[in-house]
Design a protein around this motif. Structure first.
Motif, mmCIF file in Angstrom:
data_model
loop_
_atom_site.group_PDB
_atom_site.id
_atom_site.type_symbol
_atom_site.label_atom_id
_atom_site.label_comp_id
_atom_site.label_asym_id
_atom_site.label_seq_id
_atom_site.Cartn_x
_atom_site.Cartn_y
_atom_site.Cartn_z
ATOM 1 N N THR A 174 55.992 -1.229 20.138
ATOM 2 C CA THR A 174 54.646 -0.738 20.395
ATOM 3 C C THR A 174 54.671 -0.079 21.763
ATOM 4 O O THR A 174 55.109 -0.683 22.741
ATOM 5 N N SER A 226 52.646 6.265 18.046
ATOM 6 C CA SER A 226 52.141 5.278 17.089
ATOM 7 C C SER A 226 52.593 5.633 15.672
ATOM 8 O O SER A 226 52.988 4.750 14.886
ATOM 9 N N LEU A 263 47.435 -0.087 14.740
ATOM 10 C CA LEU A 263 47.496 0.958 15.760
ATOM 11 C C LEU A 263 46.310 1.910 15.638
ATOM 12 O O LEU A 263 46.097 2.513 14.581
ATOM 13 N N THR A 284 49.212 1.407 24.049
ATOM 14 C CA THR A 284 48.697 1.481 22.676
ATOM 15 C C THR A 284 47.404 0.681 22.550
ATOM 16 O O THR A 284 47.292 -0.441 23.051
#
Length: 878
Positions: free
Chosen positions: A658, A577, A683, A662
């Motif tokens: 992404t 992230s 995130l 996530t």
């Protein structure tokens, strides 16, 4: 066993187990991932569906299952099939033939046809099978296949009704122009819903190893059989050994290749063979066709070819008379073109842009606003999302939408539901006339071209409204139209509430019971639901009446709902992230209110003292799954403690990357990204995916793990612990802790009452902080846009522009072994440009006729690069 006199089982005991002589008759066949028609070239790739024939005396030794990827780095043998029969060789042969012809190992090509041809041969039956048998006159193998020489720009397998009604983040998919697609099937003699090839802009070149009856319809394109031009909208015969080639689509956008019998070895996924490339589902390994693909034909193709009778649809009755570059498509209002959505300065809890909403269902054909830019939602679009949708193209006009090409202009013309139904019935009448002409020999004069002229008409977005009632504690309900096949129902103001969602769920349960006529699909979201219905089976008025009756009959619906609590690990300090944010700042936008640390922003925008307190709040209470939608079974969740419901705006523009698993926050909803993908939610951390496309992992009853009103209780783990969980999940060894429970709206209401004062104080503080963050973001995004405009003006026409290029692509999963050309070299037709390696074999990448005389522009993939099918090895000047 004895081990050099060290003891073990007694020799006499072992001897007693040994049979005095062999009994019965046994045959073994070895199944390989290879293509017999191409000199047994290896065929690494995805096995989409594996189902072995089972019977007494049949044994399969294998390591594969549905979803297995066949690697290019090992021997391509994927199974040993062994049959045994006590009585005779003939019966053993029958068992082997049954196993080879009735087993389904679908996806990348195999040698099943070849093995069945051997076992079914007369020489094999009488035992006349020496080493030289396969090359002797006693055996001749004629593959019932089509080899892909060139896949064109974007050619996919599609069928109807596709995955209509599956839901749970699985798009409907299917042909973009269903009318042209159906005509092709009718012309060749198929049921009109049999799978066919959809060709976009540039057609494929196909080599037929067996004769086949075909037809090409849709966008205008040059069609040749072994270089000889043939007509569209005609029943054609492609002889064995000949090539069918389609050129560039000159008018319209998509053409369709229908083949008698379809493609029986293409697996059905969730009831359909349609390709959904965004999720890598269906069709040929979930993607468009590539060179070296091989498609099995129906075993009856030779018989049909012998019975072939030509037929031709008159030019005056063909659809291509309607193709143009300035289109007028018919639309109806809704669901969101009314003041609640179109006059707000921002999206409230949904986000900072006015187009942001709390997740709402999407209707196919809807004009969806990505910030200030609209896009039309096609049949493989997400099922729901956080963006407003105004104006919906009517289903009856989807076929013309499918022929709009880049550079065309579209003007929308509003019509009523009755007019939309008129257009759909005109279309169905035309298809019936073509069917009568092809099947019953009716006169071609009876084929009346589709009349697409309709007068403009106007219907309001809101079909019905039920006001809020303070005494009954009910919220306002609005019934909105969304094209001719959807009704969208919203509850109360644009805010997320678990109690409202429970109220909605009881309606969804009633609709999913099958008691309401004409329902195709139902999508539930945080404060709304959408019903897709078949306008040929029921009317909009009748469906609206049934929905209103359902609301009134169910009343307040306080009954508990089934629920399961899943325990999920979460890594709050996630390096992937962090890298996604860093890459975004370096390549897209370096300054935003949520940069450089999303968690800092979430804390600040919600009035929370520090980032750690905000981050750890996700483990403090269960997250209620309020919808399973968007794409790939994406769960969107709401914290059950309203004092922990944070609100965040979305990335603008979105991120390019992404990571799978996530955990993000957009508006008030928490999401788990099921796949690696672009994304716009802030995130928060990373957990495990809730999606397994082949439902092969433990506890996956479907490709999607979760149901609406399940709950997730996160627990924090370290990097090392997360890596262990992730590896166990990927290898099918992870099992989640699950607790069966219920969600009780009455008990939950009492809980909310007990903390109402604290909740009110938190929401006030949160809203003030959120307003300040929104103002700051508006300032920053304005500055960023000005900077972008300045850079563009300074660069003028001197920006980086490499121009067009010809891509030389990898035909299969492989690694680059040698590159045999240099930048600037001119190449010749047939020249070997690079050598790839897969499964201990060399694969030559050659220039074709279109590349003759072109210069090497860029070497994209140096030796050692691992390539997936379709990835670029090098580029040539156009």
């Amino acid at each position: 066993m004895q081990a050099r006199g060290k003891g073990g089982l007694d020799f006499a005991a072992l001897s007693a187990l040994q049979k005095s002589e062999p009994t019965g008759f046994a045959i073994e066949a070895r199944v390989y991932a290879e293509v017999p028609s191409r000199n047994f070239a290896p065929s690494p790739g995805l096995l989409q569906h594996v189902e072995w024939y089972q019977a007494e005396g049949v044994r399969v030794d294998t390591w594969i299952q549905s979803g297995t990827n066949i690697s290019p780095f090992y021997d391509p043998m994927i199974a040993k099939v062994i049959v045994w029969d006590r009585n005779s060789h003939d019966q053993a042969t029958e068992k082997m033939l049954a196993t080879l012809t009735q087993s389904k190992v679908q996806g990348c090509p195999t040698n099943f046809q070849y093995l069945a041809s051997i076992v079914g041969s007369e020489a094999f039956k009488i035992g006349d099978t020496t080493t030289a048998f396969l090359t002797s006159d006693h055996f001749k193998f004629s593959p019932m296949t089509v080899d892909v020489i060139s896949g064109g720009a974007y050619t996919t397998v599609q069928d109807l009704p596709a995955r209509r009604g599956v839901g749970n983040g699985v798009p409907e998919s299917g042909p973009m122009d269903p009318v042209s697609y159906r005509l092709g099937n009718i012309i060749v003699g198929n049921d009109e819903n049999v799978e066919a090839l959809e060709v976009t802009l540039v057609g494929p070149e196909l080599l037929f190893h067996a004769p086949a009856v075909v037809a090409v319809t849709g966008g205008v394109v040059d069609v040749t059989i072994d270089g000889e031009k043939v007509d569209m909208y005609s029943r054609l015969l492609v002889p064995a050994g000949k090539k069918l080639k389609l050129g560039m689509v000159s008018s319209g956008c998509r053409s369709y290749i229908a083949i008698r019998g379809g493609f029986p070895a293409v697996p059905s996924y969730l009831g359909s063979k349609s390709t959904t490339t965004t999720l890598k589902l269906g069709g040929v390994q979930g993607r468009h066709l590539l060179p070296n693909d091989s498609l099995d034909l129906d075993p009856r193709t030779e018989q049909w070819s012998q019975e072939y009778q030509p037929i031709n649809i008159p030019k005056s009755s063909r659809l291509d008379n309607l193709w143009k570059n300035k289109w007028e498509l018919y639309v109806m209002p809704g669901p969101h073109d009314e003041p609640e959505f179109t006059t707000e300065e921002d999206g409230g809890e949904g986000g900072s842009h006015p187009a942001n909403v709390i997740d709402e269902p999407y209707s196919y054909g809807g004009l969806n606003w990505n910030g200030d830019d609209p896009v039309v939602l096609p049949v493989d679009a997400p099922m729901a999302g956080g963006l407003a949708t105004t104006t919906t193209i009517v289903r009856a006009d989807f076929w013309r939408l499918g022929q709009c090409r880049p550079g065309d202009s579209i003007k929308f013309k509003r019509i009523s539901w009755d007019s939309a139904t008129t257009l759909r019935r005109r279309t169905e009448d035309y298809i019936s006339q073509v069917q009568a002409f092809v099947k019953n020999g009716k006169s071609s004069a009876e084929i009346v071209p589709i009349n697409v002229d309709l007068s403009e008409d106007w219907d309001e977005t809101i079909l019905h409204q039920i006001p809020a009632h303070d005494t009954k504690k009910t919220v306002e309900i609005k019934y909105r139209q969304a094209g001719d096949c959807h009704i969208h129902v919203t509850y109360g103001p644009m805010t997320a509430s678990a109690l409202t969602r429970a109220h909605i769920q009881h309606r969804l349960n009633g609709l999913n019971s099958g008691d309401v006529k004409g329902v195709v699909a139902v999508i539930g979201c945080a404060r709304s639901y959408c019903v897709q219905f078949d306008s040929l089976r029921t009317t909009q008025k009748d469906m609206l009446r049934r929905l209103i009756d359902l609301e009134e009959s169910l009343g307040s619906s306080p009954q508990p709902l089934p629920s399961r609590i899943f325990k999920f690990p979460i890594l709050l300090d996630d390096p992937l992230s962090k890298k996604a944010v860093t890459d975004y700042m370096e390549t897209v936008r370096d300054s935003a209110v949520y940069l450089p640390d999303n968690m800092d922003y979430i804390a600040k925008a919600n009035g929370v003292s520090d980032r750690d307190t905000a981050a750890k709040s996700i483990v403090a209470c269960p997250q209620l799954v309020v919808e399973v939608s968007f794409l790939a079974g994406t769960p969107l969740m709401l914290p059950l403690d309203p004092r922990l419901v944070y609100v965040a705006q979305k990335y603008n523009p979105v991120r390019a990357f992404t990571a799978e698993g996530t955990v993000g926050l957009g508006g008030p909803l928490v999401v788990i990204y099921p796949l690696e993908s672009p994304g716009g939610y802030q995130l928060w951390g990373r957990t495990l995916s809730t999606w397994d496309p082949h439902a092969a992992k433990p506890q996956f009853e479907h490709p999607w793990l979760l149901r609406e009103f399940d709950q997730i209780q996160f627990y924090e783990v370290s990097q090392e612990e997360f890596d262990e969980c992730f590896e166990a999940f990927k290898t099918g060894r992870m099992t989640f802790e699950i607790e069966e429970t219920t969600f009780d709206p009455v008990a939950y209401g009492r809980f909310l009452d007990s903390i109402s004062a604290e909740t009110e104080e938190f929401v006030k503080k949160r809203n003030l902080a959120s307003e300040a963050a929104t103002e700051e973001e508006n300032r920053l995004v304005h500055a960023w846009r000005e900077k972008q405009a300045q850079v563009a003006a300074e660069n003028g026409d001197d920006g980086d522009s490499e121009g067009e290029a010809i891509n030389v692509i990898a035909p299969m999963t492989s690694s680059v072994w040698k590159v045999l050309v240099n930048v600037g070299d001119n190449v010749k037709d047939g020249q070997v440009l690079a050598i790839l390696e897969a499964m201990k074999m060399e694969i030559a990448v050659r220039a074709d006729a279109s590349m003759d005389g072109k210069a090497v522009k860029k070497l994209v993939s140096p030796p050692g690069t691992i390539l997936d099918p379709g990835q670029v090895v090098m580029t040539l000047t156009a």
